[in-house]
Design a protein around this motif. Structure first.
Motif, PDB file in Angstrom:
ATOM      1  N   UNK A  86     106.589  72.484-108.785  1.00 51.92           N
ATOM      2  CA  UNK A  86     105.107  73.672-107.529  1.00 51.92           C
ATOM      3  C   UNK A  86     104.532  73.561-106.665  1.00 51.92           C
ATOM      4  N   UNK A  87     104.317  72.298-106.983  1.00 49.78           N
ATOM      5  CA  UNK A  87     102.869  72.158-105.228  1.00 49.78           C
ATOM      6  C   UNK A  87     103.988  71.527-103.903  1.00 49.78           C
ATOM      7  N   UNK A  88     104.500  71.098-103.756  1.00 42.21           N
ATOM      8  CA  UNK A  88     105.704  70.022-102.693  1.00 42.21           C
ATOM      9  C   UNK A  88     104.849  70.967-101.660  1.00 42.21           C
ATOM     10  N   UNK A  89     104.641  72.819-101.647  1.00 41.08           N
ATOM     11  CA  UNK A  89     104.627  73.854-100.354  1.00 41.08           C
ATOM     12  C   UNK A  89     103.274  73.264-100.047  1.00 41.08           C
ATOM     13  N   UNK A  90     102.437  72.962-101.078  1.00 40.76           N
ATOM     14  CA  UNK A  90     101.162  72.422-100.983  1.00 40.76           C
ATOM     15  C   UNK A  90     101.154  70.806-100.266  1.00 40.76           C
ATOM     16  N   UNK A  91     101.569  69.718 -99.839  1.00 42.54           N
ATOM     17  CA  UNK A  91     101.701  68.537 -99.460  1.00 42.54           C
ATOM     18  C   UNK A  91     102.375  69.180 -98.102  1.00 42.54           C
ATOM     19  N   UNK A  92     103.163  69.863 -98.175  1.00 39.98           N
ATOM     20  CA  UNK A  92     103.560  70.014 -96.425  1.00 39.98           C
ATOM     21  C   UNK A  92     102.977  70.197 -95.614  1.00 39.98           C
ATOM     22  N   UNK A  93     102.004  71.502 -96.278  1.00 38.93           N
ATOM     23  CA  UNK A  93     101.435  72.267 -95.548  1.00 38.93           C
ATOM     24  C   UNK A  93      99.888  71.331 -95.402  1.00 38.93           C
ATOM     25  N   UNK A  94      99.265  70.427 -96.219  1.00 40.92           N
ATOM     26  CA  UNK A  94      98.634  69.323 -96.183  1.00 40.92           C
ATOM     27  C   UNK A  94      98.248  68.717 -94.931  1.00 40.92           C
ATOM     28  N   UNK A  95     100.217  67.982 -94.917  1.00 33.89           N
ATOM     29  CA  UNK A  95     101.087  67.278 -93.895  1.00 33.89           C
ATOM     30  C   UNK A  95     100.882  68.010 -92.804  1.00 33.89           C
ATOM     31  N   UNK A  96     100.740  68.960 -92.248  1.00 33.94           N
ATOM     32  CA  UNK A  96     101.189  69.692 -90.631  1.00 33.94           C
ATOM     33  C   UNK A  96      99.477  69.739 -90.965  1.00 33.94           C
ATOM     34  N   UNK A  97      98.120  69.917 -91.586  1.00 30.79           N
ATOM     35  CA  UNK A  97      96.981  70.099 -91.443  1.00 30.79           C
ATOM     36  C   UNK A  97      96.582  68.525 -90.956  1.00 30.79           C
ATOM     37  N   UNK A  98      97.004  67.798 -90.977  1.00 35.99           N
ATOM     38  CA  UNK A  98      96.231  66.280 -90.921  1.00 35.99           C
ATOM     39  C   UNK A  98      97.641  65.736 -89.947  1.00 35.99           C
ATOM     40  N   UNK A  99      98.375  66.394 -89.548  1.00 33.69           N
ATOM     41  CA  UNK A  99      99.133  65.550 -87.843  1.00 33.69           C
ATOM     42  C   UNK A  99      97.939  66.678 -86.595  1.00 33.69           C
ATOM     43  N   UNK A 100      98.423  68.415 -86.998  1.00 31.92           N
ATOM     44  CA  UNK A 100      96.484  68.128 -86.358  1.00 31.92           C
ATOM     45  C   UNK A 100      95.209  67.730 -85.867  1.00 31.92           C
ATOM     46  N   UNK A 101      94.879  67.704 -87.335  1.00 29.24           N
ATOM     47  CA  UNK A 101      93.677  66.465 -87.301  1.00 29.24           C
ATOM     48  C   UNK A 101      93.410  64.774 -86.589  1.00 29.24           C
ATOM     49  N   UNK A 125      98.924  54.874 -86.753  1.00 32.24           N
ATOM     50  CA  UNK A 125      99.500  55.922 -87.820  1.00 32.24           C
ATOM     51  C   UNK A 125     100.661  57.142 -87.365  1.00 32.24           C
ATOM     52  N   UNK A 126      99.805  57.876 -86.542  1.00 32.92           N
ATOM     53  CA  UNK A 126     100.883  58.539 -85.598  1.00 32.92           C
ATOM     54  C   UNK A 126     101.499  57.934 -84.823  1.00 32.92           C
ATOM     55  N   UNK A 127     101.335  57.021 -84.162  1.00 31.67           N
ATOM     56  CA  UNK A 127     102.732  56.570 -83.014  1.00 31.67           C
ATOM     57  C   UNK A 127     103.316  55.987 -84.081  1.00 31.67           C
ATOM     58  N   UNK A 128     103.359  55.684 -85.303  1.00 35.14           N
ATOM     59  CA  UNK A 128     104.619  54.647 -85.682  1.00 35.14           C
ATOM     60  C   UNK A 128     105.752  55.588 -86.276  1.00 35.14           C
ATOM     61  N   UNK A 129     103.917  56.785 -86.747  1.00 35.84           N
ATOM     62  CA  UNK A 129     105.285  57.620 -87.372  1.00 35.84           C
ATOM     63  C   UNK A 129     106.051  59.183 -86.076  1.00 35.84           C
ATOM     64  N   UNK A 130     105.534  58.621 -84.677  1.00 32.40           N
ATOM     65  CA  UNK A 130     106.149  59.334 -84.164  1.00 32.40           C
ATOM     66  C   UNK A 130     107.483  58.506 -83.787  1.00 32.40           C
ATOM     67  N   UNK A 131     107.239  57.200 -84.029  1.00 35.01           N
ATOM     68  CA  UNK A 131     108.574  56.029 -83.183  1.00 35.01           C
ATOM     69  C   UNK A 131     109.224  56.508 -84.688  1.00 35.01           C
ATOM     70  N   UNK A 132     109.236  55.462 -86.356  1.00 31.80           N
ATOM     71  CA  UNK A 132     109.874  55.809 -87.048  1.00 31.80           C
ATOM     72  C   UNK A 132     110.256  57.079 -86.708  1.00 31.80           C
ATOM     73  N   UNK A 133     110.556  58.568 -86.656  1.00 28.40           N
ATOM     74  CA  UNK A 133     110.823  59.737 -87.124  1.00 28.40           C
ATOM     75  C   UNK A 133     111.510  60.528 -85.954  1.00 28.40           C
ATOM     76  N   UNK A 134     111.590  59.381 -84.910  1.00 29.72           N
ATOM     77  CA  UNK A 134     112.385  60.275 -83.497  1.00 29.72           C
ATOM     78  C   UNK A 134     112.033  62.264 -83.049  1.00 29.72           C
ATOM     79  N   UNK A 135     110.310  61.383 -83.278  1.00 34.03           N
ATOM     80  CA  UNK A 135     109.084  63.765 -83.327  1.00 34.03           C
ATOM     81  C   UNK A 135     107.969  63.055 -81.884  1.00 34.03           C
ATOM     82  N   UNK A 136     107.686  64.365 -81.769  1.00 32.71           N
ATOM     83  CA  UNK A 136     106.130  64.134 -81.059  1.00 32.71           C
ATOM     84  C   UNK A 136     106.407  65.660 -81.336  1.00 32.71           C
ATOM     85  N   UNK A 137     104.487  64.928 -81.262  1.00 32.44           N
ATOM     86  CA  UNK A 137     103.556  66.627 -81.907  1.00 32.44           C
ATOM     87  C   UNK A 137     104.018  66.921 -83.127  1.00 32.44           C
ATOM     88  N   UNK A 138     103.355  68.192 -83.328  1.00 33.25           N
ATOM     89  CA  UNK A 138     102.933  68.737 -84.517  1.00 33.25           C
ATOM     90  C   UNK A 138     104.391  69.730 -84.648  1.00 33.25           C
TER      91      UNK A 138
END
Length: 236
Positions: free
Chosen positions: A100-115, A129-142
């Protein structure tokens, strides 16, 4: 009585092994995913901490259930049955909550990335933590690398991006997006959550319903113990 004892002892061993598995997964998640989970803006209990606590409790009660069955301790078997009932309720709650709350978890992570983008350069723990995430997932920004261009850190760095956004270890030049990870981190995290949360919830519900077997076995054995012992004490 022998069949009940052996069945409950076998179930208790499986329950103990499941607790050990949760404990190992909790330790791995704590060590490997702790920094990523810290980026979420939701104030939910830490998933690794829940796994560690649940795994330790399952191991202790799995041993006690096996001991209670072997010694035919009626009070211990009743306590074991009550614990399994609590595990059943907790598993059902966790499984339905995950669905029921998987979308809430995703939105919480989106707001956490912005912060995290806003605090980058000011909080070293968040930055790591953000640098490690961007390297691990090969992503950049929100949503994309463009989120960095308006961040406070980028404005101080001539609209640059962190090195963790670059495909090459030596960095990437401003104005050359081909050298950057093009995908945003939120889309990748959201895809992971949507793709795996259903299976996680199904597994939690399945394990919860499995406790019904242990509850029935423990109750049947506890109910038959007095009559069994009475038959030994007063032979015909």
């Amino acid at each position: 009585m022998t069949v009940l004892k052996l069945s409950l002892m076998a179930f208790s061993f499986v329950f103990w092994a499941a607790g050990l598995t949760m404990l190992i997964i909790g330790l791995w998640a704590k060590l490997s995913l702790g920094s990523y989970l810290a980026l979420s803006a939701d104030d939910y209990p830490s998933a690794p901490a829940i796994l560690l606590a649940a795994g330790a409790a399952a191991m202790v009660w799995g041993f006690l259930g096996c001991f209670g069955a072997a010694t035919e301790h009626r009070g211990l078997l009743r306590a074991y049955s009550a614990f399994l009932t609590a595990v059943l309720a907790a598993g059902l709650t966790a499984g339905f909550s995950a669905l029921l709350y998987r979308q809430n978890v995703a939105r919480g992570f989106q707001e956490g990335l912005r912060q995290a983008l806003l605090a980058y350069g000011q909080d070293e723990g968040v930055a790591d933590a953000l640098d490690a995430l961007q390297r691990a997932l090969s992503c950049c920004g929100v949503q994309s690398y463009r989120d960095w261009l308006t961040s406070p850190w980028a404005l101080e760095q001539n609209s640059s991006v962190p090195l963790s956004c670059c495909r090459a270890r030596l960095g990437c030049q401003r104005g050359l997006p081909d050298g950057l990870h093009r995908d945003g981190c939120f889309s990748k995290v959201s895809a992971f959550v949507s793709g795996n949360m259903f299976y996680i919830a199904t597994a939690a519900l399945g394990l919860a319903l499995l406790q019904l077997i242990g509850i029935v076995l423990a109750c049947l054995l506890a109910a038959r113990i007095p009559a069994h012992l009475l038959g030994i004490a007063t032979p015909r």
